[in-house]
Design a protein around this motif. Structure first.
Motif, PDB file in Angstrom:
ATOM      1  N   UNK A 354     -27.906  28.259  -5.142  1.00 16.04           N
ATOM      2  CA  UNK A 354     -27.681  28.118  -6.595  1.00 16.04           C
ATOM      3  C   UNK A 354     -26.279  28.566  -6.986  1.00 16.04           C
ATOM      4  N   UNK A 355     -25.614  27.760  -7.790  1.00 15.64           N
ATOM      5  CA  UNK A 355     -24.230  28.061  -8.186  1.00 15.64           C
ATOM      6  C   UNK A 355     -24.135  28.448  -9.655  1.00 15.64           C
ATOM      7  N   UNK A 356     -25.229  28.369 -10.384  1.00 13.11           N
ATOM      8  CA  UNK A 356     -25.225  28.791 -11.782  1.00 13.11           C
ATOM      9  C   UNK A 356     -25.482  30.284 -11.850  1.00 13.11           C
ATOM     10  N   UNK A 357     -24.479  31.017 -12.235  1.00 13.78           N
ATOM     11  CA  UNK A 357     -24.612  32.466 -12.302  1.00 13.78           C
ATOM     12  C   UNK A 357     -23.561  33.131 -11.431  1.00 13.78           C
ATOM     13  N   UNK A 363     -22.924  39.037  -5.489  1.00 14.87           N
ATOM     14  CA  UNK A 363     -23.511  38.911  -6.815  1.00 14.87           C
ATOM     15  C   UNK A 363     -24.839  38.182  -6.800  1.00 14.87           C
ATOM     16  N   UNK A 364     -24.954  37.146  -5.926  1.00 18.83           N
ATOM     17  CA  UNK A 364     -26.197  36.374  -5.849  1.00 18.83           C
ATOM     18  C   UNK A 364     -27.359  37.238  -5.377  1.00 18.83           C
ATOM     19  N   UNK A 365     -27.122  38.054  -4.346  1.00 21.20           N
ATOM     20  CA  UNK A 365     -28.183  38.906  -3.806  1.00 21.20           C
ATOM     21  C   UNK A 365     -28.533  40.020  -4.787  1.00 21.20           C
ATOM     22  N   UNK A 366     -27.514  40.631  -5.408  1.00 18.06           N
ATOM     23  CA  UNK A 366     -27.780  41.694  -6.364  1.00 18.06           C
ATOM     24  C   UNK A 366     -28.589  41.178  -7.552  1.00 18.06           C
TER      25      UNK A 366
END
Length: 411
Positions: A354-357, A363-366
């Motif tokens: 996912x690239x939204x966010x 950051x993705x895992x957190x």
């Protein structure tokens, strides 16, 4: 003869209306007379349709009247007239409607372009009748809020352009298709997606000893470097290394000379789309920009080359920079650092994270964990298994990612 005339009007109507407008416009610009006539006629479809229907209705009605007269003279019974009318309807439907329209739908250019010559001639003698019919019909259209002048508007949205490029097939080489798609994607991508994070920015720290500064200039693989003092937040400017190397070779390099060579830093607001930033670089005659947040703090660095690579792909001569800090293992997993961007993984490994966010793996895992990271923790993100292999107090330093395994086909 009337059935043939009716077939011409019916088939030419379908052929002209189904012509590819963009191919037609291209051929018209090349000077093809039939294409030019068709293009001019289609600019006002209300007039063209009026001419077609006027001729078609006249031919059909006259043919039906002739059949009725002949049948009434040959047979006195009303039943015979009804039967002949039914047969005429079937013949007219097949010969003058379905067959020519099907042919025109399958070969619009073979039918539409030659018929454009006929309508180009007919539009003058039939103009008074067509004008009167259009005057009444256009008045009715305006009552419901439709203007015939809007018919020439055939602009395509970006999604429709994607469909046109995707369906071009062999007419456009696959590499060119990817480049065109990438150009359309620029408006959906922001500078944050491709910027170099602030902790990875390489620059010249004026607080370092002179020997370290010279070593940084000589060893740098970049043509331009930012100059700061102590921290990137205390940015002084950007210097072109070719000029700095010349001063170093002449043993004239010092802090004052570096500052004299530096140009004012160029700042870019976060969230700026790449298509807009490309124009900004062109207008400002810049190649390097520093991405800042709403508080004015530097978040990263974006270059003109980064944006161009989004269109044409990686053109760097250094293979190691194609996807930095990503290492493939024999078991199919990948070792990555926490600062690696999700977009670079998706782009280079054909993944679908996912690239939204969040923009980075850290950051993705957190965001998924909603807690501070711990070494050994595993999390599933969109089918990708991520294991934290090294963590600091507040960030992920390294992780291992297993992409989804392809599903086995049933026998």
């Amino acid at each position: 003869m009337l059935l043939i005339v009716s077939a011409f009007f019916s088939g030419s109507e379908t052929g002209l209306m189904t012509l590819n407008r963009y191919r037609l416009q291209t051929r018209a610009r090349k000077g093809e007379r039939g294409a030019r006539y068709a293009w001019e006629l289609l600019k006002r479809p209300d007039r063209l349709i009026g001419t077609i229907l006027l001729g078609n209705t006249f031919a059909n009605n006259l043919a039906a009247a002739i059949v009725a007269i002949i049948t009434a003279r040959m047979f006195s019974h009303d039943t015979a007239v009804l039967v002949s009318t039914g047969l005429m309807t079937i013949v007219m439907l097949i010969v003058s409607e379905v067959t020519p329209k099907t042919l025109a739908a399958l070969h619009p250019e073979r039918v539409g372009l030659p018929s454009a010559y006929v309508y180009w001639i007919l539009r003058w003698p039939l103009f008074p009748f067509v004008w009167l019919v259009n005057l009444i019909s256009n008045g009715l259209l305006r009552i419901v809020g439709v203007s015939p002048e809007d018919a020439a508007q055939h602009s395509l949205s970006s999604e429709e352009l994607r469909t046109v490029v995707a369906e071009a097939g062999a007419m456009i080489p696959q590499r060119h298709q990817k480049m065109l798609m990438a150009i359309l994607d620029l408006e959906k991508t922001t500078v944050e997606d491709i910027m170099v994070p602030r902790n990875e920015i390489i620059g010249i720290d004026l607080a370092d000893p002179r020997d370290n500064i010279i070593a940084t200039i000589i060893d740098s693989q970049h043509t331009r470097l930012p100059i700061y003092e102590g921290s990137i937040d205390n940015l002084k400017g950007v210097v072109h290394l070719r000029r700095a190397v010349r001063l170093a070779a002449e043993d004239k390099l010092d802090i004052d000379s570096l500052l004299a060579l530096a140009v004012e830093p160029y700042y870019v607001p976060e969230g700026t789309p790449l298509n807009q930033q490309l124009l900004n670089f062109q207008n400002q005659k810049r190649r390097v920009g520093f991405v800042v947040d709403e508080y004015g703090d530097i978040q990263g660095l974006v270059t003109l080359e980064d944006i161009l690579e989004e269109v044409v792909g990686e053109f760097t001569s250094d293979p190691a920079t194609r996807i930095k800090n990503v290492y493939a293992d024999a078991d199919g997993s990948y070792r990555v650092t926490g600062s690696v961007t999700v977009r670079s993984l998706n782009r280079n490994l054909n993944w679908k994270l996912p690239i939204k966010g969040p923009k980075t793996i850290n950051g993705l895992v957190l965001e998924q964990l909603e807690t501070l990271p711990q070494t050994g923790t595993r999390v599933d993100i969109a089918g990708y298994t991520v294991e934290i292999t090294e963590a600091r107090a507040n960030a992920i330093k390294a992780a291992r990612i297993w992409p989804p395994q392809p599903k086995a086909r049933a026998a």
